[in-house]
Structure formats: C-alpha cells, structure tokens
Design a protein around this motif. Structure first.
Motif, mmCIF file in Angstrom:
data_model
loop_
_atom_site.group_PDB
_atom_site.id
_atom_site.type_symbol
_atom_site.label_atom_id
_atom_site.label_comp_id
_atom_site.label_asym_id
_atom_site.label_seq_id
_atom_site.Cartn_x
_atom_site.Cartn_y
_atom_site.Cartn_z
ATOM 1 N N GLU A 46 0.836 -1.209 0.000
ATOM 2 C CA GLU A 46 0.000 0.000 0.000
ATOM 3 C C GLU A 46 0.864 1.250 0.000
ATOM 4 O O GLU A 46 1.796 1.360 0.813
ATOM 5 N N GLY A 47 0.558 2.191 -0.878
ATOM 6 C CA GLY A 47 1.292 3.446 -0.903
ATOM 7 C C GLY A 47 0.950 4.296 0.305
ATOM 8 O O GLY A 47 -0.216 4.499 0.605
ATOM 9 N N VAL A 48 1.969 4.795 0.978
ATOM 10 C CA VAL A 48 1.780 5.620 2.171
ATOM 11 C C VAL A 48 2.018 7.088 1.840
ATOM 12 O O VAL A 48 1.215 7.950 2.170
ATOM 13 N N ALA A 49 3.131 7.366 1.186
ATOM 14 C CA ALA A 49 3.484 8.750 0.846
ATOM 15 C C ALA A 49 4.543 8.730 -0.244
ATOM 16 O O ALA A 49 5.242 7.733 -0.417
ATOM 17 N N ALA A 50 4.652 9.848 -0.956
ATOM 18 C CA ALA A 50 5.660 9.925 -2.005
ATOM 19 C C ALA A 50 6.053 11.373 -2.251
ATOM 20 O O ALA A 50 5.270 12.296 -1.979
ATOM 21 N N ILE A 51 7.269 11.541 -2.730
ATOM 22 C CA ILE A 51 7.736 12.839 -3.222
ATOM 23 C C ILE A 51 7.999 12.668 -4.703
ATOM 24 O O ILE A 51 8.818 11.824 -5.105
ATOM 25 N N ASP A 52 7.301 13.462 -5.513
ATOM 26 C CA ASP A 52 7.458 13.323 -6.949
ATOM 27 C C ASP A 52 8.695 14.086 -7.409
ATOM 28 O O ASP A 52 9.327 14.814 -6.640
ATOM 29 N N ILE A 53 9.007 13.934 -8.691
ATOM 30 C CA ILE A 53 10.226 14.535 -9.241
ATOM 31 C C ILE A 53 10.208 16.055 -9.107
ATOM 32 O O ILE A 53 11.247 16.682 -8.885
ATOM 33 N N ASP A 54 9.017 16.640 -9.175
ATOM 34 C CA ASP A 54 8.912 18.093 -9.055
ATOM 35 C C ASP A 54 8.843 18.569 -7.604
ATOM 36 O O ASP A 54 8.670 19.750 -7.344
ATOM 37 N N MET A 92 5.472 -3.988 7.866
ATOM 38 C CA MET A 92 6.732 -3.692 7.191
ATOM 39 C C MET A 92 6.561 -2.448 6.315
ATOM 40 O O MET A 92 5.557 -2.302 5.619
ATOM 41 N N TYR A 93 7.555 -1.589 6.366
ATOM 42 C CA TYR A 93 7.566 -0.385 5.543
ATOM 43 C C TYR A 93 8.734 -0.463 4.571
ATOM 44 O O TYR A 93 9.841 -0.851 4.946
ATOM 45 N N TYR A 94 8.457 -0.071 3.321
ATOM 46 C CA TYR A 94 9.445 -0.143 2.262
ATOM 47 C C TYR A 94 9.574 1.214 1.576
ATOM 48 O O TYR A 94 8.582 1.926 1.411
ATOM 49 N N CYS A 95 10.772 1.539 1.148
ATOM 50 C CA CYS A 95 10.920 2.691 0.264
ATOM 51 C C CYS A 95 11.141 2.186 -1.149
ATOM 52 O O CYS A 95 11.588 1.061 -1.369
ATOM 53 N N ALA A 96 10.788 3.044 -2.104
ATOM 54 C CA ALA A 96 10.849 2.656 -3.502
ATOM 55 C C ALA A 96 11.186 3.873 -4.350
ATOM 56 O O ALA A 96 10.947 5.014 -3.949
ATOM 57 N N ALA A 97 11.695 3.614 -5.543
ATOM 58 C CA ALA A 97 12.090 4.699 -6.438
ATOM 59 C C ALA A 97 11.748 4.357 -7.882
ATOM 60 O O ALA A 97 11.793 3.184 -8.285
ATOM 61 N N LYS A 98 11.386 5.400 -8.628
ATOM 62 C CA LYS A 98 11.155 5.234 -10.063
ATOM 63 C C LYS A 98 11.511 6.524 -10.769
ATOM 64 O O LYS A 98 11.245 7.604 -10.251
ATOM 65 N N PRO A 99 12.051 6.434 -11.975
ATOM 66 C CA PRO A 99 12.480 7.645 -12.702
ATOM 67 C C PRO A 99 11.360 8.254 -13.530
ATOM 68 O O PRO A 99 11.590 8.760 -14.640
ATOM 69 N N ARG A 100 10.143 8.235 -12.996
ATOM 70 C CA ARG A 100 8.980 8.776 -13.697
ATOM 71 C C ARG A 100 8.036 9.396 -12.680
ATOM 72 O O ARG A 100 7.997 9.001 -11.523
ATOM 73 N N SER A 101 7.261 10.359 -13.154
ATOM 74 C CA SER A 101 6.263 10.986 -12.306
ATOM 75 C C SER A 101 4.945 10.234 -12.392
ATOM 76 O O SER A 101 4.708 9.444 -13.298
ATOM 77 N N GLY A 102 4.092 10.544 -11.424
ATOM 78 C CA GLY A 102 2.726 10.049 -11.457
ATOM 79 C C GLY A 102 2.532 8.658 -10.882
ATOM 80 O O GLY A 102 3.485 7.935 -10.620
ATOM 81 N N LEU A 103 1.237 8.309 -10.700
ATOM 82 C CA LEU A 103 0.827 6.968 -10.229
ATOM 83 C C LEU A 103 1.590 6.563 -8.974
ATOM 84 O O LEU A 103 2.008 5.409 -8.829
ATOM 85 N N TRP A 104 1.728 7.478 -8.055
ATOM 86 C CA TRP A 104 2.627 7.237 -6.931
ATOM 87 C C TRP A 104 2.177 6.097 -6.026
ATOM 88 O O TRP A 104 2.974 5.508 -5.321
ATOM 89 N N LYS A 105 0.867 5.793 -6.045
ATOM 90 C CA LYS A 105 0.364 4.745 -5.147
ATOM 91 C C LYS A 105 0.552 3.336 -5.689
ATOM 92 O O LYS A 105 0.372 2.372 -4.948
ATOM 93 N N ARG A 106 0.866 3.215 -6.938
ATOM 94 C CA ARG A 106 0.918 1.894 -7.561
ATOM 95 C C ARG A 106 2.291 1.269 -7.388
ATOM 96 O O ARG A 106 3.263 1.661 -8.042
ATOM 97 N N ALA A 107 2.374 0.264 -6.575
ATOM 98 C CA ALA A 107 3.656 -0.366 -6.277
ATOM 99 C C ALA A 107 4.313 -0.934 -7.535
ATOM 100 O O ALA A 107 5.536 -0.884 -7.684
ATOM 101 N N ARG A 108 3.523 -1.451 -8.444
ATOM 102 C CA ARG A 108 4.098 -2.137 -9.593
ATOM 103 C C ARG A 108 4.829 -1.216 -10.554
ATOM 104 O O ARG A 108 5.578 -1.682 -11.421
ATOM 105 N N VAL A 109 4.644 0.108 -10.437
ATOM 106 C CA VAL A 109 5.333 1.007 -11.369
ATOM 107 C C VAL A 109 6.690 1.463 -10.840
ATOM 108 O O VAL A 109 7.428 2.155 -11.537
ATOM 109 N N TYR A 110 7.023 1.054 -9.630
ATOM 110 C CA TYR A 110 8.317 1.411 -9.071
ATOM 111 C C TYR A 110 9.359 0.375 -9.483
ATOM 112 O O TYR A 110 9.092 -0.828 -9.508
ATOM 113 N N ASP A 111 10.543 0.877 -9.803
ATOM 114 C CA ASP A 111 11.591 0.014 -10.324
ATOM 115 C C ASP A 111 12.514 -0.546 -9.238
ATOM 116 O O ASP A 111 13.084 -1.633 -9.413
ATOM 117 N N TYR A 112 12.676 0.193 -8.167
ATOM 118 C CA TYR A 112 13.653 -0.197 -7.153
ATOM 119 C C TYR A 112 13.008 -0.189 -5.772
ATOM 120 O O TYR A 112 12.206 0.700 -5.448
#
Length: 123
Positions: A46-54, A92-112
């Motif tokens: 589940e997405g908790v929070a995110a900081i986008d590229i901007d 359990m809490y996880y951090c994740a990263a992706k080189p794209r904006s948007g869809l921050w809640k979707r775990a499957r779009v994160y690469d790392y």
C-alpha cells in the motif's frame, strides 16, 4: 546500480513516533519519484506517501496529518516521520524509487525497492 536501504523501524507504544530513513545510492535523487509503502501479511503493498520529481508530496488519506515525507538530496536520503502511531500502523515499511512521475500509489510502477523495515506499535 540503484540501492535503497531502510532503517529506523522498531517498537514503540501507541501515541509515539518513529522516523524511517531510506539511504539511496546509484542514482540522482531529484530525478526520481520516491515513495514509502507498507505491506501487511496476506495484503497488497500500500502506498503511504511519495515525493514526486517536481517535489510535490502525496499522502494516503489514512496518514494525512500524521505522517510526513521529506528528503535530504545532499545525503540521498528519504525520510518518513510518523507521529501519533497506532497499533494498526504495525507492519513492514518499504521505500521505492522510479524515474517517472505520477501513479505514486501503484507499487508495480516502481523500479527499485529496499528490503523493508519493521514497525511495531503496541497498545
């Protein structure tokens, strides 16, 4: 190679606070959307929070006003300040990263992903 390492989890009583950290390497921080997720057993991540590229921040409705996401670009470190914790925040809490904006809640779009850090809140 991108690496993410979480820390800061632990046990705390209800009403207490924890600050999770996610130390990153192998990428330029301000070119990635960085997120915090949590996952309970038998449940989807589940997405908790995110900081986008901007630099915009996003929060799940359930944590607004209670959790704060931030980052220190100089240290390549992402944080999640969690206040007024409740037993239902235990997981359990996880951090994740992706080189794209948007869809921050979707775990499957994160690469790392990091390996996760356990948060336990006792009543």
């Amino acid at each position: 190679q991108v690496q993410l390492v979480e820390s800061g989890g632990g046990s705390v009583q209800a009403g207490g606070s924890l600050r999770l950290s996610c130390a990153g390497s192998g990428y330029t921080y301000n070119r990635y959307c960085m997120g915090w997720f949590r996952q309970a057993p038998q449940k989807e991540r589940e997405g908790v929070a995110a900081i986008d590229i901007d630099g915009r921040t996003n929060y799940a409705d359930s944590v607004k006003g209670r959790f704060t996401i931030s980052q220190d670009s100089a240290k390549n470190t992402l944080y999640l300040q969690m206040n007024s914790l409740k037993p239902e925040h235990s997981t359990m809490y996880y951090c994740a990263a992706k080189p794209r904006s948007g869809l921050w809640k979707r775990a499957r779009v994160y690469d790392y992903w990091g390996q996760g850090t356990q948060v336990t809140v006792s009543s």
